[in-house]
Design a protein around this motif. Structure first.
Motif, PDB file in Angstrom:
ATOM      1  N   LEU B   6       0.831  -1.211   0.000  1.00  0.00           N
ATOM      2  CA  LEU B   6       0.000   0.000   0.000  1.00  0.00           C
ATOM      3  C   LEU B   6       0.863   1.258   0.000  1.00  0.00           C
ATOM      4  O   LEU B   6       0.569   2.235  -0.682  1.00  0.00           O
ATOM      5  CB  LEU B   6      -0.914  -0.008   1.225  1.00  0.00           C
ATOM      6  N   PHE B   8       3.814   1.494  -1.256  1.00  0.00           N
ATOM      7  CA  PHE B   8       4.387   1.621  -2.595  1.00  0.00           C
ATOM      8  C   PHE B   8       3.360   2.212  -3.560  1.00  0.00           C
ATOM      9  O   PHE B   8       3.722   3.014  -4.429  1.00  0.00           O
ATOM     10  CB  PHE B   8       4.850   0.241  -3.068  1.00  0.00           C
ATOM     11  N   ILE B   9       2.072   1.825  -3.386  1.00  0.00           N
ATOM     12  CA  ILE B   9       1.033   2.398  -4.238  1.00  0.00           C
ATOM     13  C   ILE B   9       0.939   3.911  -4.009  1.00  0.00           C
ATOM     14  O   ILE B   9       0.794   4.692  -4.955  1.00  0.00           O
ATOM     15  CB  ILE B   9      -0.318   1.707  -3.981  1.00  0.00           C
ATOM     16  N   LEU B  10       1.064   4.338  -2.740  1.00  0.00           N
ATOM     17  CA  LEU B  10       1.055   5.777  -2.437  1.00  0.00           C
ATOM     18  C   LEU B  10       2.219   6.481  -3.143  1.00  0.00           C
ATOM     19  O   LEU B  10       2.055   7.557  -3.713  1.00  0.00           O
ATOM     20  CB  LEU B  10       1.145   5.979  -0.931  1.00  0.00           C
ATOM     21  N   PHE B  11       3.391   5.831  -3.128  1.00  0.00           N
ATOM     22  CA  PHE B  11       4.554   6.390  -3.843  1.00  0.00           C
ATOM     23  C   PHE B  11       4.249   6.524  -5.332  1.00  0.00           C
ATOM     24  O   PHE B  11       4.565   7.538  -5.954  1.00  0.00           O
ATOM     25  CB  PHE B  11       5.760   5.480  -3.627  1.00  0.00           C
ATOM     26  N   LEU B  12       3.599   5.481  -5.901  1.00  0.00           N
ATOM     27  CA  LEU B  12       3.335   5.505  -7.341  1.00  0.00           C
ATOM     28  C   LEU B  12       2.333   6.595  -7.699  1.00  0.00           C
ATOM     29  O   LEU B  12       2.457   7.215  -8.762  1.00  0.00           O
ATOM     30  CB  LEU B  12       2.801   4.151  -7.802  1.00  0.00           C
ATOM     31  N   VAL B  13       1.348   6.841  -6.814  1.00  0.00           N
ATOM     32  CA  VAL B  13       0.397   7.927  -7.073  1.00  0.00           C
ATOM     33  C   VAL B  13       1.129   9.259  -7.167  1.00  0.00           C
ATOM     34  O   VAL B  13       0.903  10.053  -8.084  1.00  0.00           O
ATOM     35  CB  VAL B  13      -0.684   7.953  -5.971  1.00  0.00           C
ATOM     36  N   ILE B  33       3.899  14.025  -1.886  1.00  0.00           N
ATOM     37  CA  ILE B  33       3.259  12.737  -1.580  1.00  0.00           C
ATOM     38  C   ILE B  33       4.287  11.606  -1.627  1.00  0.00           C
ATOM     39  O   ILE B  33       4.288  10.703  -0.776  1.00  0.00           O
ATOM     40  CB  ILE B  33       2.103  12.480  -2.563  1.00  0.00           C
TER      41      ILE B  33
END
Lengths: 185, 111
Positions: B6, B8-13, B33
């Protein structure tokens, strides 16, 4: 514990997605606050009270600076359509295709490194203290500080804090220089 | 492991926003972010089940979470504030010179 943290991080992801898609810059900045304050709650749950205090202060200052920037400029966001209408026919906007392909390539690259990095990590909740065992055992005797984070920050790794202060002063000088300079016409 | 993913998903956003937006303010928000997700990942790695916050109390338990990543992340948070202020100062400077936040119309970067 893990479920609560997962819910908070999903909220943070939702807030950051809305931040990037909002049409109004002011609402983008306000919803960016969801991410920051969710991070504060995560730090509190992860037993890091010093970080929660620092993050709270930094988040509020960032919000104030951003709202000040938006007040003296514009609130409108620049929207980009993925399709263009030329003489009644729809065409796909080539620029957005390039953007999305670039984003996809970067995301795949970072995914590879993420898998490589997390394959050697312990699972969540299991952590073997290697480097910090000296700090935990002898920190109070060596530094006299009962807060171990403060002890590490100001005694064992004081040069890091000195470097941080240097970066802060450099940034302040940079901001003053950029804002005071008179631009050429 | 789900928390790392999760994060990592925040990083990708944040990365996606920094790459695909054309508004300077949105790019700054994306970079911020990304920085937040990195801080969260470091603290998640240092967490221990049933650990207590690293403050020594007489007669208390000594099952502390790792104090080293916490000390480092405090440094990162303060440096992040400095870089954000610098980025926003450059953004407001660009707006005063060009009258827009659109990075496509800010072509004349020299002088």
């Amino acid at each position: 514990m893990e479920a609560i943290l997962a819910v908070i991080i999903i909220l943070m992801i939702a807030g950051s997605i809305y931040t990037l898609h909002a049409r109004d810059l002011l609402s983008a900045v306000i919803s960016y606050g969801i991410t920051g304050f969710g991070l504060v709650i995560c730090f509190l749950l992860l037993k890091a009270p010093d970080l929660a205090i620092a993050q709270l202060v930094v988040e509020i200052i960032t919000l104030i600076i951003m709202i000040a920037v938006i007040r003296i400029s514009t609130r409108k966001d620049l929207t980009e359509k993925t399709t263009i209408r030329v003489e009644g026919e729809r065409y796909v906007n080539l620029r957005s295709v390039v953007y999305f392909v670039t984003g996809g390539v970067f995301i795949l690259g970072f995914l590879y490194f993420f898998i490589q990095a997390t394959s050697v990590l312990d699972p969540f909740g299991v952590h073997s203290v290697r480097m910090a065992s000296v700090y935990i055992e002898q920190g109070v005797d060596l530094t006299g500080a009962h807060n171990l984070v403060a002890g590490v920050l100001f005694d064992f790794r004081a040069f890091d804090t000195l470097g941080e202060a240097t970066i802060l002063i450099t940034a302040v000088i940079g901001v003053l220089t950029v804002l005071r300079l008179k631009g050429k016409k | 492991m789900i928390l790392y993913i999760l994060c990592f998903i925040l990083f990708l956003v944040g990365l996606f926003g920094a790459i695909t937006r054309r508004n300077v303010i949105k790019i700054v928000l994306g970079i911020c972010i990304m920085e937040y997700s990195l801080n969260l990942l470091l603290i998640l790695i240092g967490y221990m089940e049933d650990g207590v916050s690293p403050i020594v109390v007489k007669g208390g338990e000594s099952n502390f979470v790792d104090p080293l990543p916490q000390a480092m992340v405090i440094t990162v948070i303060v440096i992040g504030l400095a870089t954000t202020a610098m980025l926003l100062a450059i953004a407001i400077r660009l707006y005063k010179k060009h009258g827009t936040f659109d990075i496509r119309q800010i072509k004349n970067l020299k002088g």
